[in-house]
Design an enzyme around this catalytic site. Structure first.
Site, PDB file in Angstrom:
ATOM      1  N   TYR A  78      -2.755  -0.638  10.023  1.00 47.30           N
ATOM      2  CA  TYR A  78      -2.699  -0.894   8.580  1.00 47.30           C
ATOM      3  C   TYR A  78      -1.314  -0.522   8.042  1.00 47.30           C
ATOM      4  CZ  TYR A  78      -4.186  -0.808   3.666  1.00 47.30           C
ATOM      5  OH  TYR A  78      -4.315  -1.041   2.298  1.00 47.30           O
ATOM      6  N   SER A  80       0.871  -1.183   0.000  1.00 51.02           N
ATOM      7  CA  SER A  80       0.000   0.000   0.000  1.00 51.02           C
ATOM      8  C   SER A  80       0.908   1.232   0.000  1.00 51.02           C
ATOM      9  CB  SER A  80      -0.857  -0.027   1.269  1.00 51.02           C
ATOM     10  OG  SER A  80      -1.292   1.269   1.613  1.00 51.02           O
TER      11      SER A  80
HETATM   12  P1  NDP Z   1     -11.689  -5.057  -0.895  1.00 51.32           P
HETATM   13  O1  NDP Z   1     -12.225  -4.793   0.460  1.00 51.32           O
HETATM   14  O2  NDP Z   1     -12.455  -4.681  -2.090  1.00 51.32           O
HETATM   15  O3  NDP Z   1     -11.299  -6.593  -1.007  1.00 51.32           O
HETATM   16  C1  NDP Z   1     -10.633  -7.259   0.019  1.00 51.32           C
HETATM   17  C2  NDP Z   1     -10.480  -8.700  -0.399  1.00 51.32           C
HETATM   18  O4  NDP Z   1      -9.786  -9.397   0.641  1.00 51.32           O
HETATM   19  C3  NDP Z   1     -11.809  -9.384  -0.586  1.00 51.32           C
HETATM   20  O5  NDP Z   1     -11.699 -10.218  -1.709  1.00 51.32           O
HETATM   21  C4  NDP Z   1     -11.986 -10.180   0.693  1.00 51.32           C
HETATM   22  O6  NDP Z   1     -12.766 -11.353   0.414  1.00 51.32           O
HETATM   23  C5  NDP Z   1     -10.549 -10.522   1.013  1.00 51.32           C
HETATM   24  N1  NDP Z   1     -10.318 -10.785   2.428  1.00 51.32           N
HETATM   25  C6  NDP Z   1     -10.381  -9.930   3.473  1.00 51.32           C
HETATM   26  N2  NDP Z   1     -10.151 -10.584   4.631  1.00 51.32           N
HETATM   27  C7  NDP Z   1      -9.919 -11.872   4.290  1.00 51.32           C
HETATM   28  C8  NDP Z   1      -9.649 -13.042   5.032  1.00 51.32           C
HETATM   29  N3  NDP Z   1      -9.554 -13.028   6.379  1.00 51.32           N
HETATM   30  N4  NDP Z   1      -9.465 -14.191   4.377  1.00 51.32           N
HETATM   31  C9  NDP Z   1      -9.563 -14.230   3.024  1.00 51.32           C
HETATM   32  N5  NDP Z   1      -9.817 -13.172   2.269  1.00 51.32           N
HETATM   33  C10 NDP Z   1     -10.013 -11.999   2.902  1.00 51.32           C
HETATM   34  O7  NDP Z   1     -10.278  -4.346  -0.877  1.00 51.32           O
HETATM   35  P2  NDP Z   1      -9.224  -4.004  -2.015  1.00 51.32           P
HETATM   36  O8  NDP Z   1      -9.461  -4.791  -3.230  1.00 51.32           O
HETATM   37  O9  NDP Z   1      -9.150  -2.549  -2.087  1.00 51.32           O
HETATM   38  O10 NDP Z   1      -7.911  -4.511  -1.278  1.00 51.32           O
HETATM   39  C11 NDP Z   1      -7.137  -5.612  -1.736  1.00 51.32           C
HETATM   40  C12 NDP Z   1      -5.730  -5.417  -1.232  1.00 51.32           C
HETATM   41  O11 NDP Z   1      -5.187  -4.225  -1.778  1.00 51.32           O
HETATM   42  C13 NDP Z   1      -5.628  -5.267   0.285  1.00 51.32           C
HETATM   43  O12 NDP Z   1      -4.465  -5.934   0.739  1.00 51.32           O
HETATM   44  C14 NDP Z   1      -5.494  -3.771   0.470  1.00 51.32           C
HETATM   45  O13 NDP Z   1      -4.836  -3.443   1.654  1.00 51.32           O
HETATM   46  C15 NDP Z   1      -4.682  -3.411  -0.744  1.00 51.32           C
HETATM   47  N6  NDP Z   1      -4.735  -2.010  -1.139  1.00 51.32           N
HETATM   48  C16 NDP Z   1      -5.905  -1.419  -1.544  1.00 51.32           C
HETATM   49  C17 NDP Z   1      -5.894  -0.095  -1.970  1.00 51.32           C
HETATM   50  C18 NDP Z   1      -7.097   0.598  -2.484  1.00 51.32           C
HETATM   51  O14 NDP Z   1      -7.022   1.812  -2.728  1.00 51.32           O
HETATM   52  N7  NDP Z   1      -8.211  -0.072  -2.680  1.00 51.32           N
HETATM   53  C19 NDP Z   1      -4.661   0.697  -1.952  1.00 51.32           C
HETATM   54  C20 NDP Z   1      -3.504  -0.028  -1.502  1.00 51.32           C
HETATM   55  C21 NDP Z   1      -3.555  -1.329  -1.134  1.00 51.32           C
HETATM   56  P3  NDP Z   1     -13.769 -12.036   1.482  1.00 51.32           P
HETATM   57  O15 NDP Z   1     -14.344 -10.935   2.310  1.00 51.32           O
HETATM   58  O16 NDP Z   1     -14.760 -12.765   0.655  1.00 51.32           O
HETATM   59  O17 NDP Z   1     -12.902 -12.978   2.279  1.00 51.32           O
END
Ligand code: NDP
Length: 253
Positions: free
Chosen positions: A158, A145
């Site tokens: 975070y 991130s």
């Molecule tokens: P979303 O909230 O849209 O998606 C998060 C994903 O992680 C979902 O698919 C969720 O699936 C999964 N997830 C969360 N907790 C768990 C768990 N305990 N076990 C398995 N899967 C899990 O977030 P983003 O797509 O934005 O984020 C994806 C990654 O990118 C993260 O690591 C985030 O920190 C990073 N990021 C995002 C940014 C942004 O601007 N969006 C910027 C920088 C980094 P489910 O709930 O079905 O398990």
């Protein structure tokens, strides 16, 4: 040149591959030829992405997976072996936000965020390693991130977890380079997903972010696909331990 980026016959496991950035990368890898294991908790969303993969002509398998459970990570890696006979690429994308002022953060929040974003990433790498070692090659892509690079008064756990992602990536890269395993990180900028919905609808935060981003816009999940394909493919075979911002210039400004 295109064969350098060709992922035909390769298999990728994407944690959190059922939405947001994980889905964007999964579809990008699939467009380059890879079959995909979608590993996340929400089975309806998992199944929907598998349908999208099939529509692209690729094979997909959904594995219910909570990355907080090592047994679930083991099941996801096992599914790659059972369904496809191999695992070439691990995308550690599952993540949660979490924060608050440092003086008010509960240890429950601290532990949940650190476990999901950092500890589980390490566990997934450990669990996948035997398949990579047996094959003599492997690609790990860890999702960091901007908070891997910058501190923040608002999202301390975070930030701490994402800072750890960078050092985990560099350390694994140095440990496994001679085994043909490359470990790299992508640092996304502000991307339109469920995680950032609140930020995007908060006018003053949104305006600040756009003003700070040289490209002048939020990224979309598909903006991550190119970097994902590069780091998953033969094009990056001599690239390891790298932290690649995909952020419209945010980190550079
Ligand atoms: P979303 O909230 O849209 O998606 C998060 C994903 O992680 C979902 O698919 C969720 O699936 C999964 N997830 C969360 N907790 C768990 C768990 N305990 N076990 C398995 N899967 C899990 O977030 P983003 O797509 O934005 O984020 C994806 C990654 O990118 C993260 O690591 C985030 O920190 C990073 N990021 C995002 C940014 C942004 O601007 N969006 C910027 C920088 C980094 P489910 O709930 O079905 O398990």
């Amino acid at each position: 040149m295109s064969s350098l980026f060709d992922l035909s016959g390769r298999v990728a496991l994407v944690t959190g591959g059922n939405g947001g950035i994980g889905r964007g990368i999964a579809l990008g890898l699939a467009q380059a030829g890879a079959d995909i294991v979608v590993a996340a908790r929400n089975e309806t969303k998992n199944a929907a992405v598998v349908e999208e993969l099939r529509a692209l002509g690729r094979r997909g398998v959904a594995v219910p997976c909570d990355v907080l459970e090592r047994a679930d990570l083991e099941a996801a890696v096992r599914a790659a072996g059972e369904e496809f006979g191999r695992l070439d690429i691990l995308v550690n994308n599952a993540g949660v936000a979490g924060g608050g002022r440092p003086e008010e953060i509960s240890m429950e929040t601290w532990s949940r965020v650190l476990h999901t974003n950092l500890t589980a990433m390490f566990e997934a790498c450990q669990v996948a390693y035997p398949m990579f070692k047996a094959a003599g090659r492997g690609k790990v892509i860890n999702i960091g991130s901007e908070y891997s690079l910058f501190g923040s008064p608002r999202v301390l756990p975070y930030s701490a977890s994402k800072g750890g992602v960078v050092q985990l990536t560099k350390s694994l890269a140095t440990a496994w380079a001679r085994e043909g395993i490359q470990v790299n990180a992508i640092v996304p900028g502000w991307i339109t997903t469920e995680m950032t919905q609140g930020v995007k609808t908060n006018e003053s935060m949104y305006d600040q972010i756009i003003a700070r981003t040289p490209a002048g816009r939020f990224g979309e999940p598909e903006d991550l696909a190119g970097a994902g394909v590069f780091l998953a493919s033969a094009a990056s075979d001599f690239v390891t331990g790298v932290v690649l911002p995909v952020d419209g210039g945010y980190a550079a400004s």
